[in-house]
Design an enzyme around this catalytic site. Structure first.
Site, PDB file in Angstrom:
ATOM      1  N   TYR A 121      -2.390   0.180  10.380  1.00 56.46           N
ATOM      2  CA  TYR A 121      -2.395  -0.257   8.976  1.00 56.46           C
ATOM      3  C   TYR A 121      -1.076   0.144   8.314  1.00 56.46           C
ATOM      4  CZ  TYR A 121      -4.056  -0.888   4.161  1.00 56.46           C
ATOM      5  OH  TYR A 121      -4.202  -1.302   2.859  1.00 56.46           O
TER       6      TYR A 121
ATOM      7  N   SER B  98       0.855  -1.195   0.000  1.00 57.56           N
ATOM      8  CA  SER B  98       0.000   0.000   0.000  1.00 57.56           C
ATOM      9  C   SER B  98       0.889   1.241   0.000  1.00 57.56           C
ATOM     10  CB  SER B  98      -0.868  -0.003   1.270  1.00 57.56           C
ATOM     11  OG  SER B  98      -1.472   1.264   1.465  1.00 57.56           O
TER      12      SER B  98
HETATM   13  N1  LIG Z   1      -8.687  -0.791  -1.233  1.00 56.58           N
HETATM   14  C1  LIG Z   1      -7.618  -0.022  -1.164  1.00 56.58           C
HETATM   15  O1  LIG Z   1      -7.701   1.202  -1.310  1.00 56.58           O
HETATM   16  C2  LIG Z   1      -6.263  -0.625  -0.959  1.00 56.58           C
HETATM   17  C3  LIG Z   1      -5.139   0.205  -1.112  1.00 56.58           C
HETATM   18  C4  LIG Z   1      -3.886  -0.332  -0.913  1.00 56.58           C
HETATM   19  C5  LIG Z   1      -3.735  -1.649  -0.591  1.00 56.58           C
HETATM   20  N2  LIG Z   1      -4.837  -2.455  -0.431  1.00 56.58           N
HETATM   21  C6  LIG Z   1      -4.615  -3.848  -0.047  1.00 56.58           C
HETATM   22  O2  LIG Z   1      -5.219  -4.698  -0.993  1.00 56.58           O
HETATM   23  C7  LIG Z   1      -5.514  -5.947  -0.369  1.00 56.58           C
HETATM   24  C8  LIG Z   1      -6.955  -6.368  -0.705  1.00 56.58           C
HETATM   25  O3  LIG Z   1      -7.831  -5.438  -0.121  1.00 56.58           O
HETATM   26  P1  LIG Z   1      -9.219  -4.970  -0.778  1.00 56.58           P
HETATM   27  O4  LIG Z   1      -9.134  -3.516  -0.948  1.00 56.58           O
HETATM   28  O5  LIG Z   1      -9.545  -5.824  -1.932  1.00 56.58           O
HETATM   29  O6  LIG Z   1     -10.199  -5.191   0.433  1.00 56.58           O
HETATM   30  P2  LIG Z   1     -11.363  -6.277   0.715  1.00 56.58           P
HETATM   31  O7  LIG Z   1     -12.330  -6.264  -0.391  1.00 56.58           O
HETATM   32  O8  LIG Z   1     -11.806  -5.971   2.090  1.00 56.58           O
HETATM   33  O9  LIG Z   1     -10.579  -7.656   0.674  1.00 56.58           O
HETATM   34  C9  LIG Z   1      -9.801  -8.141   1.737  1.00 56.58           C
HETATM   35  C10 LIG Z   1      -9.821  -9.641   1.671  1.00 56.58           C
HETATM   36  O10 LIG Z   1      -8.974 -10.159   2.723  1.00 56.58           O
HETATM   37  C11 LIG Z   1      -9.672 -11.213   3.363  1.00 56.58           C
HETATM   38  N3  LIG Z   1      -9.259 -11.343   4.767  1.00 56.58           N
HETATM   39  C12 LIG Z   1      -9.127 -10.371   5.677  1.00 56.58           C
HETATM   40  N4  LIG Z   1      -8.790 -10.909   6.873  1.00 56.58           N
HETATM   41  C13 LIG Z   1      -8.714 -12.250   6.693  1.00 56.58           C
HETATM   42  C14 LIG Z   1      -8.410 -13.346   7.531  1.00 56.58           C
HETATM   43  N5  LIG Z   1      -8.096 -13.190   8.825  1.00 56.58           N
HETATM   44  N6  LIG Z   1      -8.442 -14.594   7.021  1.00 56.58           N
HETATM   45  C15 LIG Z   1      -8.769 -14.785   5.722  1.00 56.58           C
HETATM   46  N7  LIG Z   1      -9.055 -13.791   4.867  1.00 56.58           N
HETATM   47  C16 LIG Z   1      -9.032 -12.533   5.347  1.00 56.58           C
HETATM   48  C17 LIG Z   1     -11.136 -10.834   3.281  1.00 56.58           C
HETATM   49  O11 LIG Z   1     -11.940 -11.995   3.404  1.00 56.58           O
HETATM   50  P3  LIG Z   1     -13.274 -12.013   4.336  1.00 56.58           P
HETATM   51  O12 LIG Z   1     -13.990 -10.737   4.048  1.00 56.58           O
HETATM   52  O13 LIG Z   1     -13.978 -13.231   3.895  1.00 56.58           O
HETATM   53  O14 LIG Z   1     -12.730 -12.114   5.710  1.00 56.58           O
HETATM   54  C18 LIG Z   1     -11.224 -10.201   1.899  1.00 56.58           C
HETATM   55  O15 LIG Z   1     -11.498 -11.173   0.911  1.00 56.58           O
HETATM   56  C19 LIG Z   1      -5.262  -5.759   1.124  1.00 56.58           C
HETATM   57  O16 LIG Z   1      -3.992  -6.299   1.464  1.00 56.58           O
HETATM   58  C20 LIG Z   1      -5.225  -4.248   1.261  1.00 56.58           C
HETATM   59  O17 LIG Z   1      -4.479  -3.836   2.368  1.00 56.58           O
HETATM   60  C21 LIG Z   1      -6.095  -1.965  -0.617  1.00 56.58           C
END
Ligand SMILES: NC(=O)c1ccc[n+]([C@@H]2O[C@H](COP(=O)([O-])OP(=O)(O)OC[C@H]3O[C@@H](n4cnc5c(N)ncnc54)[C@H](OP(=O)(O)O)[C@@H]3O)[C@@H](O)[C@H]2O)c1
Length: 243
Positions: free
Chosen positions: A156, A143
């Site tokens: 975070y 990130s």
């Molecule tokens: N969105 C942004 O702006 C952004 C920016 C920079 C980086 N990122 C990174 O991108 C990655 C994906 O995030 P996203 O934005 O796609 O968010 P998201 O839609 O909330 O996806 C996160 C995923 O991680 C899974 N997860 C979380 N805790 C878990 C656990 N303890 N065990 C198993 N699965 C778990 C969730 O599954 P469940 O819901 O089923 O638990 C969900 O499928 C993350 O690493 C995030 O930090 C996101």
């Protein structure tokens, strides 16, 4: 020249929605065998599985990734069934929008575990298998907060700094064994997570999960002598060259 990924085996964590789902679907369209690892929301993970199975072979292991026993068992079972592993995409993550003074030790441990400890030990678990691949790669979804401190995102931000820290070490340890480590560091991707952490942002001008899938595809299909360590991305509404 573009590298074919057909029949490569890839683990994608957290593929129940957002970036993970878009990346898993792209990997399947490219002909890769999918291992969808971890997810607490089984319904959402099943939806991804259905999507992926339109194009490719897929094994799914729902569960809490912070349970390192579950993680280890699942990897062993998946490799037994698939026979090999080429790629690992550490995507699962969690965030909070908490003022520094309100962060509890429990919240600190939970976010650090999911965002840094889990991908660390999953990578460790996968390395013996990756070493047998002719073109192994690990992609860590980091990130922009791994480079800067954002208000309300102290843990975070710490977790993503930690993730980037060990990614650099592992990359240095293993590049001579032909295992590549890459980090993708976006800011502001339109997913469930950003709706919680940045409720002030509107969807216009945000990065879409499919944009991250494009970057993953580019990295994996361009395994040349020009090696990408990290790609940083910002949403179009944000000032360029700032994190
Ligand atoms: N969105 C942004 O702006 C952004 C920016 C920079 C980086 N990122 C990174 O991108 C990655 C994906 O995030 P996203 O934005 O796609 O968010 P998201 O839609 O909330 O996806 C996160 C995923 O991680 C899974 N997860 C979380 N805790 C878990 C656990 N303890 N065990 C198993 N699965 C778990 C969730 O599954 P469940 O819901 O089923 O638990 C969900 O499928 C993350 O690493 C995030 O930090 C996101």
């Amino acid at each position: 020249m573009q590298k074919s990924l057909k029949d490569n085996t890839v683990i994608v964590t957290g593929a129940g929605g957002g970036i993970g789902r878009a990346v898993a679907e792209r990997c399947a369209r490219l002909g890769m065998k999918l291992i969808l690892l971890g997810g607490n929301n089984r319904e959402k993970l099943r939806e991804t599985e259905t999507l992926v199975k339109e194009y490719s072979f897929c094994l799914t292991y729902p569960g809490d990734l912070t349970d390192l026993e579950f993680l280890s068992r699942s990897v062993e079972n998946a490799i037994e069934k698939c026979g090999s592993l080429d790629l690992l995409i550490n995507n699962a993550g969690t965030a909070a929008n908490t003022p520094f003074e309100k962060v509890t030790p429990e919240e600190f441990d939970r976010i650090m575990a999911i965002n840094s400890k889990v991908p660390f030990f999953l990578t460790q678990k996968c390395l013996p298998y990756l070493k047998r691949s002719s073109a192994a790669a690990v992609i860590n979804i980091a990130s922009v907060t791994g480079h800067a401190g954002y208000p309300m995102q102290s843990v975070y931000s710490a977790s993503k700094h930690a993730l980037l820290g060990w990614t650099k070490s592992a990359a240095s340890e293993y590049y001579k064994e032909n295992i590549r480590f890459h980090a993708i560091s976006p800011g502001g991707v339109y997913t469930d997570m950003v709706k919680v952490t940045r409720p002030d942002l509107s969807p216009e001008g945000m990065i879409m999960p499919e944009d991250i899938a494009d970057i993953v595809e580019f990295i994996l299909t361009h395994r040349s002598n020009a090696v990408i360590d990290e790609i940083m991305l910002h949403r179009s509404g944000k000032e360029p060259f700032l994190v």
